[in-house]
Design a protein around this motif. Sequence first.
Motif, PDB file in Angstrom:
ATOM      1  N   ASP A 174       0.849  -1.189   0.000  1.00 46.75           N
ATOM      2  CA  ASP A 174       0.000   0.000   0.000  1.00 46.75           C
ATOM      3  C   ASP A 174       0.889   1.244   0.000  1.00 46.75           C
ATOM      4  OD1 ASP A 174      -2.851   1.201   0.685  1.00 46.75           O
ATOM      5  OD2 ASP A 174      -1.378   2.215   1.959  1.00 46.75           O
ATOM      6  N   PRO A 175       0.737   2.151  -0.976  1.00 47.56           N
ATOM      7  CA  PRO A 175       1.655   3.293  -1.068  1.00 47.56           C
ATOM      8  C   PRO A 175       1.631   4.210   0.147  1.00 47.56           C
ATOM      9  CG  PRO A 175       0.464   2.993  -3.138  1.00 47.56           C
ATOM     10  CD  PRO A 175      -0.190   2.092  -2.128  1.00 47.56           C
ATOM     11  N   ALA A 176       0.447   4.470   0.697  1.00 47.00           N
ATOM     12  CA  ALA A 176       0.369   5.380   1.847  1.00 47.00           C
ATOM     13  C   ALA A 176       1.021   4.765   3.076  1.00 47.00           C
ATOM     14  CB  ALA A 176      -1.089   5.731   2.133  1.00 47.00           C
ATOM     15  N   VAL A 226       8.609   4.528   5.467  1.00 47.42           N
ATOM     16  CA  VAL A 226       9.897   5.177   5.246  1.00 47.42           C
ATOM     17  C   VAL A 226      10.155   6.211   6.335  1.00 47.42           C
ATOM     18  CG1 VAL A 226      11.258   6.603   3.668  1.00 47.42           C
ATOM     19  CG2 VAL A 226       9.805   4.773   2.762  1.00 47.42           C
ATOM     20  N   LEU A 227       9.120   7.012   6.642  1.00 45.88           N
ATOM     21  CA  LEU A 227       9.263   8.019   7.686  1.00 45.88           C
ATOM     22  C   LEU A 227       9.546   7.381   9.042  1.00 45.88           C
ATOM     23  CD1 LEU A 227       9.097  10.938   8.677  1.00 45.88           C
ATOM     24  CD2 LEU A 227       6.607  10.647   8.877  1.00 45.88           C
ATOM     25  N   ASP A 238      13.059  11.437  -1.750  1.00 43.55           N
ATOM     26  CA  ASP A 238      11.879  11.794  -2.536  1.00 43.55           C
ATOM     27  C   ASP A 238      10.997  10.567  -2.733  1.00 43.55           C
ATOM     28  OD1 ASP A 238      12.748  14.398  -2.771  1.00 43.55           O
ATOM     29  OD2 ASP A 238      13.544  14.153  -4.812  1.00 43.55           O
ATOM     30  N   LEU A 239       9.756  10.656  -2.251  1.00 40.57           N
ATOM     31  CA  LEU A 239       8.764   9.616  -2.465  1.00 40.57           C
ATOM     32  C   LEU A 239       7.960  10.023  -3.695  1.00 40.57           C
ATOM     33  CD1 LEU A 239       9.329   9.958   0.771  1.00 40.57           C
ATOM     34  CD2 LEU A 239       7.535   8.259   0.958  1.00 40.57           C
ATOM     35  N   LEU A 240       8.362   9.504  -4.842  1.00 41.81           N
ATOM     36  CA  LEU A 240       7.913  10.042  -6.114  1.00 41.81           C
ATOM     37  C   LEU A 240       6.414   9.919  -6.329  1.00 41.81           C
ATOM     38  CD1 LEU A 240      10.839   8.735  -8.351  1.00 41.81           C
ATOM     39  CD2 LEU A 240      10.572  11.006  -7.330  1.00 41.81           C
ATOM     40  N   ASP A 241       5.825   8.838  -5.868  1.00 43.77           N
ATOM     41  CA  ASP A 241       4.390   8.639  -6.092  1.00 43.77           C
ATOM     42  C   ASP A 241       3.526   9.300  -5.029  1.00 43.77           C
ATOM     43  OD1 ASP A 241       5.480   6.803  -4.286  1.00 43.77           O
ATOM     44  OD2 ASP A 241       3.865   5.361  -4.607  1.00 43.77           O
ATOM     45  N   ARG A 242       4.134   9.890  -4.000  1.00 39.85           N
ATOM     46  CA  ARG A 242       3.376  10.547  -2.933  1.00 39.85           C
ATOM     47  C   ARG A 242       3.561  12.060  -2.949  1.00 39.85           C
ATOM     48  NH1 ARG A 242      -0.436   7.586  -1.989  1.00 39.85           N
ATOM     49  NH2 ARG A 242      -0.804   8.634   0.005  1.00 39.85           N
ATOM     50  N   PRO A 293      20.031  19.959  -0.845  1.00 37.50           N
ATOM     51  CA  PRO A 293      20.520  18.693  -0.294  1.00 37.50           C
ATOM     52  C   PRO A 293      21.905  18.353  -0.825  1.00 37.50           C
ATOM     53  CG  PRO A 293      18.964  18.279  -2.069  1.00 37.50           C
ATOM     54  CD  PRO A 293      18.961  19.763  -1.845  1.00 37.50           C
ATOM     55  N   SER A 294      22.652  17.645  -0.003  1.00 36.67           N
ATOM     56  CA  SER A 294      23.945  17.133  -0.461  1.00 36.67           C
ATOM     57  C   SER A 294      23.742  15.980  -1.433  1.00 36.67           C
ATOM     58  CB  SER A 294      24.776  16.648   0.733  1.00 36.67           C
ATOM     59  OG  SER A 294      24.859  17.618   1.737  1.00 36.67           O
ATOM     60  N   ALA A 295      22.684  15.202  -1.187  1.00 35.68           N
ATOM     61  CA  ALA A 295      22.359  14.066  -2.047  1.00 35.68           C
ATOM     62  C   ALA A 295      20.854  13.853  -2.027  1.00 35.68           C
ATOM     63  CB  ALA A 295      23.085  12.808  -1.582  1.00 35.68           C
ATOM     64  N   VAL A 296      20.351  13.221  -3.069  1.00 35.32           N
ATOM     65  CA  VAL A 296      18.923  12.909  -3.183  1.00 35.32           C
ATOM     66  C   VAL A 296      18.774  11.417  -3.454  1.00 35.32           C
ATOM     67  CG1 VAL A 296      16.784  13.297  -4.464  1.00 35.32           C
ATOM     68  CG2 VAL A 296      18.353  15.208  -4.034  1.00 35.32           C
ATOM     69  N   VAL A 297      17.909  10.775  -2.686  1.00 31.14           N
ATOM     70  CA  VAL A 297      17.555   9.369  -2.876  1.00 31.14           C
ATOM     71  C   VAL A 297      16.083   9.349  -3.258  1.00 31.14           C
ATOM     72  CG1 VAL A 297      17.381   7.101  -1.802  1.00 31.14           C
ATOM     73  CG2 VAL A 297      19.248   8.646  -1.157  1.00 31.14           C
ATOM     74  N   ALA A 298      15.736   8.745  -4.383  1.00 34.97           N
ATOM     75  CA  ALA A 298      14.374   8.831  -4.888  1.00 34.97           C
ATOM     76  C   ALA A 298      13.846   7.467  -5.320  1.00 34.97           C
ATOM     77  CB  ALA A 298      14.300   9.813  -6.059  1.00 34.97           C
ATOM     78  N   GLY A 299      12.541   7.295  -5.162  1.00 31.26           N
ATOM     79  CA  GLY A 299      11.861   6.077  -5.595  1.00 31.26           C
ATOM     80  C   GLY A 299      10.411   6.142  -5.164  1.00 31.26           C
ATOM     81  N   THR A 300       9.637   5.169  -5.563  1.00 33.40           N
ATOM     82  CA  THR A 300       8.274   5.099  -5.057  1.00 33.40           C
ATOM     83  C   THR A 300       8.315   4.734  -3.574  1.00 33.40           C
ATOM     84  OG1 THR A 300       7.973   2.740  -5.518  1.00 33.40           O
ATOM     85  CG2 THR A 300       7.442   4.300  -7.302  1.00 33.40           C
ATOM     86  N   ALA A 301       7.226   5.018  -2.886  1.00 32.66           N
ATOM     87  CA  ALA A 301       7.170   4.712  -1.453  1.00 32.66           C
ATOM     88  C   ALA A 301       7.391   3.227  -1.205  1.00 32.66           C
ATOM     89  CB  ALA A 301       5.823   5.157  -0.881  1.00 32.66           C
ATOM     90  N   ALA A 302       6.768   2.373  -2.009  1.00 32.81           N
ATOM     91  CA  ALA A 302       6.895   0.931  -1.815  1.00 32.81           C
ATOM     92  C   ALA A 302       8.322   0.464  -2.065  1.00 32.81           C
ATOM     93  CB  ALA A 302       5.922   0.185  -2.722  1.00 32.81           C
ATOM     94  N   ASP A 303       8.953   0.968  -3.133  1.00 34.89           N
ATOM     95  CA  ASP A 303      10.327   0.571  -3.419  1.00 34.89           C
ATOM     96  C   ASP A 303      11.277   1.031  -2.320  1.00 34.89           C
ATOM     97  OD1 ASP A 303       9.767  -0.798  -5.747  1.00 34.89           O
ATOM     98  OD2 ASP A 303      10.246   0.883  -7.075  1.00 34.89           O
ATOM     99  N   LEU A 304      11.091   2.251  -1.845  1.00 33.48           N
ATOM    100  CA  LEU A 304      11.952   2.778  -0.793  1.00 33.48           C
ATOM    101  C   LEU A 304      11.772   2.011   0.509  1.00 33.48           C
ATOM    102  CD1 LEU A 304      11.535   6.579  -1.535  1.00 33.48           C
ATOM    103  CD2 LEU A 304      13.722   5.361  -1.551  1.00 33.48           C
ATOM    104  N   ASP A 305      10.528   1.742   0.878  1.00 38.25           N
ATOM    105  CA  ASP A 305      10.264   1.046   2.132  1.00 38.25           C
ATOM    106  C   ASP A 305      10.867  -0.357   2.101  1.00 38.25           C
ATOM    107  OD1 ASP A 305       9.208   0.929   4.725  1.00 38.25           O
ATOM    108  OD2 ASP A 305       7.279   0.136   4.043  1.00 38.25           O
TER     109      ASP A 305
END
Length: 270
Positions: A148-150, A156-157, A184-188, A225-237
């Motif tokens: 579930d994306p939410a 992640v938080l 960055d949570l791209l889909d949220r 930011p010094s660096a950015v990490v990005a993906g969908t919430a599900a992929d990141l989690d």
Amino acid sequence: MPDPTLALPYPVYLDHIRTESRRFRDVLAGCDPAARVPACPDWSAGDLLWHLTEVQWFWARTVRTRPAPPAEDVAGPERPATYDGLLAAFDEHSAALVAELEAAGPDAEAWHWAPVQTVGTSYRRQAHEALIHRLDAEQAAGAVTALDPALAADGVLELVDVMYGGEAPPWGRIEPSEHLVRIDLLDRDASIWVRPGTFLGTEPESGKCYDVPHVQVVDGLGTEPSAVVAGTAADLDAWLWNRRDDRGITVSGDPAAYDAFRAAVSQPLD
């Protein structure tokens, strides 16, 4: 400060405990009891089933006996000898957890290892516990479905703000680095800003000394930011919980900042 828009209402956490636990149980009911759990290769499907059973038993009991902390000498349930027995024990203790949480309500005072000492902390933590172990069950069975994306975004938080981060206890201190990392949570359409650092201190009761990577959620608005990490919430989690590889995750910026972030979120969790 953590983005309050990523947190979910407490009734939603409770619904996720129900649905994720049900999916976990249904997947394992049709799984070979000896199947290995990819993220925890020492575990069989039966071991995974018993693990979440014990976790849900523990927190049901903790909420029921609130606000006292759990006694160290209390014996847990005995592991059943058969797989059908394991499934029945899970049904019993999972239902008890939901019933205890619902009866207490999220605002009631209750012991927790996390800083916020309320039943609501267990609402949130147990929703994520069930989610990640549901993914374990699906990976063991070869039947992975979407997260579930939410809930994943809040996962992640929670991971960076509670599991690997947070404020230092009175006996310790945090030495922040110069790095600032944006997740960055791209889909949220949301971002979480964190500052890697080091936690240092000596725990009074155990005498254990800490000198370990740490991360703090910060307000990064108005800065670069010094660096950015990005993906969908599900992929990141799933990636941050070591349940998936980094396919789907993109990294840009200072490699040293990213390395400091990864060091902070790669520590073993008790």
